[in-house]
Design an enzyme around this catalytic site. Structure first.
Site, mmCIF file in Angstrom:
data_model
loop_
_atom_site.group_PDB
_atom_site.id
_atom_site.type_symbol
_atom_site.label_atom_id
_atom_site.label_comp_id
_atom_site.label_asym_id
_atom_site.label_seq_id
_atom_site.Cartn_x
_atom_site.Cartn_y
_atom_site.Cartn_z
ATOM 1 N N CYS B 91 -14.016 -9.887 0.026
ATOM 2 C CA CYS B 91 -14.270 -9.131 1.250
ATOM 3 C C CYS B 91 -14.266 -10.034 2.499
ATOM 4 O O CYS B 91 -13.217 -10.508 2.889
ATOM 5 C CB CYS B 91 -15.572 -8.359 1.098
ATOM 6 S SG CYS B 91 -15.698 -6.960 2.232
ATOM 7 N N ARG B 126 -14.448 3.076 8.074
ATOM 8 C CA ARG B 126 -14.549 2.038 7.044
ATOM 9 C C ARG B 126 -14.013 2.566 5.727
ATOM 10 O O ARG B 126 -14.142 3.750 5.418
ATOM 11 C CB ARG B 126 -16.021 1.663 6.818
ATOM 12 C CG ARG B 126 -16.623 0.758 7.848
ATOM 13 C CD ARG B 126 -18.073 0.470 7.494
ATOM 14 N NE ARG B 126 -18.202 -0.611 6.534
ATOM 15 C CZ ARG B 126 -18.191 -1.904 6.854
ATOM 16 N NH1 ARG B 126 -18.024 -2.274 8.107
ATOM 17 N NH2 ARG B 126 -18.349 -2.827 5.938
ATOM 18 N N HIS B 197 -16.102 -5.538 -4.500
ATOM 19 C CA HIS B 197 -17.448 -5.949 -4.870
ATOM 20 C C HIS B 197 -17.738 -5.344 -6.238
ATOM 21 O O HIS B 197 -16.878 -4.719 -6.843
ATOM 22 C CB HIS B 197 -18.468 -5.411 -3.864
ATOM 23 C CG HIS B 197 -18.273 -5.919 -2.483
ATOM 24 N ND1 HIS B 197 -18.599 -7.198 -2.118
ATOM 25 C CD2 HIS B 197 -17.780 -5.323 -1.376
ATOM 26 C CE1 HIS B 197 -18.322 -7.368 -0.838
ATOM 27 N NE2 HIS B 197 -17.820 -6.241 -0.353
#
Lengths: 392, 240
Positions: B91, B126, B197
């Site tokens: 990320c 997002r 993640h």
């Protein structure tokens, strides 16, 4: 006139919802009220003295505690949030259902705080803490702090904050009136860099200081360093109650902080008393693990909407205190939990249902549960089988 | 030989439990009988150049800028990567190892340049949610899963291979023509970048082994029932 209609429609909807057995009706009541009169919140708040309570952890229990001690300390009835309904509809429902109460203590969701603050013009806002939580919904901790920083820019409200949390110090930086409570400082796991200027902060003393000046304002109230999270929240609640006119003596204040209410319940499941704690994010999991000493522990984790859909935070929590104890993982995401503990060298088993977990854990058991898993344990207490098929 | 795993700036880059990647690598390497040392590097430390695997995690925008500045000035990570060390970056870390990215105040700044990838922010919401990726390399179980939560769109140059092709979720986002690139991450030599993640190496033991093998060569078999059960449950719930 419009408000009267809105309140009536809301009350009817709430009543109908309860009667139909579809939940407690607060949120629906508020939703209908706001649909009929979009300006209802502002109108309902007029001529009242309102306290808002917000933060990542402890909103519901602190709101309940504050409402209780404020009512006792003033002898006046207090309108307050119930069952954690803390968005616009929940707030509208509280004010609409108790129109005659001058005093109100209202829990508010972090992201809705700016709008609720503008609509209800509170006298006092209590900010408990900010840490990583539901990252899929709220985004980054710093963004919430910035939102609050941009909200509290006037001198028409008093903030009560735990200044040991740098995000709250930043949130209150432009506010006119701030009562800062300190417990002597403690490392914030998400605040290596300054929320105001992004420099690396100095934490060498256990407290923070930044070159930009964040952290240098003097605290008004000093609390006991050894207090738990709920205990610290209780200190803030006492300060708020006093500002609102409640008489609370020093001994009572200490007792409240030493023995604060906590989000827990004892459920009877298949003849076993299961001491159950709610834990929603890394900070509250750490708190729950610290206070959990039973030989058997059930860890119940789901990742349905309100729980946070991302379970990565499990790796932010040290489960080392569970080593050598009987640990049973349950909930939709039991394998996430089991693998995390396995890598830490902790022996675990998994169970597909609450009942199976209780059977595997034995009689002396504590359960730590995410939000919806906590509800599943309560349902098991009532003999309702655990919801299935709730795949995240 | 001791396998040295270097975790960079836990306080700045660990927003989403990415330190779990370090724990998983240590666990799976130790299970093969390797001696493993995990070095924690803080902003006060020089980055050692003798590590075998370097880990970068996710972080918020401010701490990401600070971490990039520190790494660029230090130079140790670039030196180690040029000498062939393995880098696994997630990320914010993935964005940092690219050629350029939005820095403080949104201005575009140079990244570390370990891979040819350009990150930009756009007006889209997002990218948040579960991701399923088909790994580009040869793997018995090629499906990877993770959880993405990022603002950036990362365009990798045609000279770079992605980590895999997206079956669910967004991944790197748009390509040069503003169409969906359909790819996730980057895999260039011994450098891995990803938006996943989870942590990614906990949810994908086969990827953890690929990262270890890039550092130490072929690994002995290790059947970890908990790891396999967890990974299989995620694949089954999200894809098949």
């Amino acid at each position: 006139m419009r408000l009267t209609l809105a309140r009536l429609a809301g009350a009817l909807a709430g009543f109908a919802s309860r009667t139909a057995g579809r939940g407690r009706g607060e949120t629906l009541r508020g939703r209908v009220t706001l649909a009929v009169d979009p300006d209802a919140l502002r109108k309902l708040a007029r001529k009242r003295d309102i306290v808002l309570v917000s933060g990542t952890n402890g909103k519901t229990t602190t709101t309940a505690l504050l409402a209780k001690i404020l009512a006792e300390g003033t002898g006046e009835p207090v309108a307050t949030s119930v069952h954690g309904a803390n968005m616009l509809a929940g707030v509208a429902s509280v004010l609409s259902s108790r129109p005659g109460h001058r005093l109100a203590v209202i829990e508010c969701d972090e992201l809705y705080l700016p709008q609720v603050y503008r609509d209800v013009a509170p006298k006092v806002v209590v900010l408990l803490n900010l840490s990583r939580d539901q990252l899929h919904r709220t985004g980054e901790v710093r963004k919430v702090a910035q939102l609050w920083h941009d909200t509290f820019t006037s001198d028409d409200v008093s903030l009560i904050i735990d200044r040991d949390d740098p995000f709250l110090e930043f949130a209150a930086a432009r506010a006119g009136h701030v009562i800062r409570v300190t417990f002597g400082g403690r490392r914030h796991p998400d605040a290596a860099t300054c929320p105001a200027c992004a420099r690396i902060m100095d934490w060498s003393t256990g407290d923070y200081r930044c070159e930009c000046g964040l952290g240098s304002a003097t605290a008004t109230v000093r609390g006991d360093r050894s207090l738990s999270g709920p205990g610290r929240n209780a200190v803030l609640a006492v300060e708020a109650a006093r500002l609102m006119g409640a008489a609370i003596d020093a001994a009572a204040a200490v007792a409240l902080a030493q023995h604060p209410p906590d989000r827990r319940a004892v459920h009877q499941i298949d003849g076993v008393a299961v001491d159950t704690r709610l834990a929603k994010n890394p900070a509250s999991w750490r708190g729950a693990l610290e206070s959990c000493t039973s030989p058997a522990v059930i860890l119940a984790v789901n990742a349905r909407g309100i729980d946070g859909r991302d379970t990565s935070w499990l790796w932010d929590v040290d489960f080392g205190t569970l080593r050598g104890r009987t640990v049973v993982c349950t909930g939709d995401r039991r394998l996430d939990v089991a693998y995390r503990l396995h890598v830490q060298g902790i022996g675990v088993s998994v169970a597909e249902s609450v009942a199976a977990a209780v059977a595997a854990a034995g009689p002396n058991v504590t359960a730590i549960a995410s939000y919806t898993a906590f509800q599943d344990l309560a349902a098991a207490d009532l003999g309702i089988s655990q919801r299935s098929g709730g795949r995240p | 030989m001791t396998l040295t795993i270097v975790r960079l700036y836990h306080d700045l880059l660990s927003t989403y439990g990415d330190q779990g990647n370090a724990e998983v690598l240590v666990h799976r390497a130790a299970a093969r009988g390797m001696a493993v040392s995990l070095l924690e590097v803080t902003p006060d430390d020089a980055v050692p150049t003798s590590g075998d695997i370097y880990l970068l995690g996710g972080g918020e925008d401010g701490p990401q800028s600070v971490a990039l500045d520190l790494l660029a000035k230090d130079g140790g990570l670039n030196q180690a990567a040029q000498a062939g060390a393995t880098v696994f970056a997630v990320c914010a870390g993935f964005q940092i190892i690219g050629a350029s990215l939005p820095g403080a105040g949104g201005l575009i700044v140079d990244g570390l340049g370990l891979v040819d990838a350009v990150t930009q922010y756009d007006a889209r919401p997002r990218s948040v949610g579960e991701v399923v990726v088909r790994y580009r390399g040869d793997m018995t179980e090629p499906l990877l899963t993770g959880f993405e939560n990022h603002q950036g769109v990362t365009r990798i140059s045609p000279a770079m291979a992605p980590l895999g092709d997206v079956l669910r979720g967004v991944g790197n986002g748009l390509d040069d023509t503003d169409g969906w690139s359909g790819v996730e991450g980057v895999h260039h030599g011994n450098v891995f970048g990803t938006y996943m993640h989870g942590p990614a190496l906990a949810r994908n033991p086969q990827l953890a082994d690929a990262v270890l093998e890039s550092a130490v060569g072929p690994l002995a078999d290790f059947d970890d029932a908990w790891a396999e059960a967890f990974a299989a449950e995620r694949r089954a719930t999200l894809w098949r």
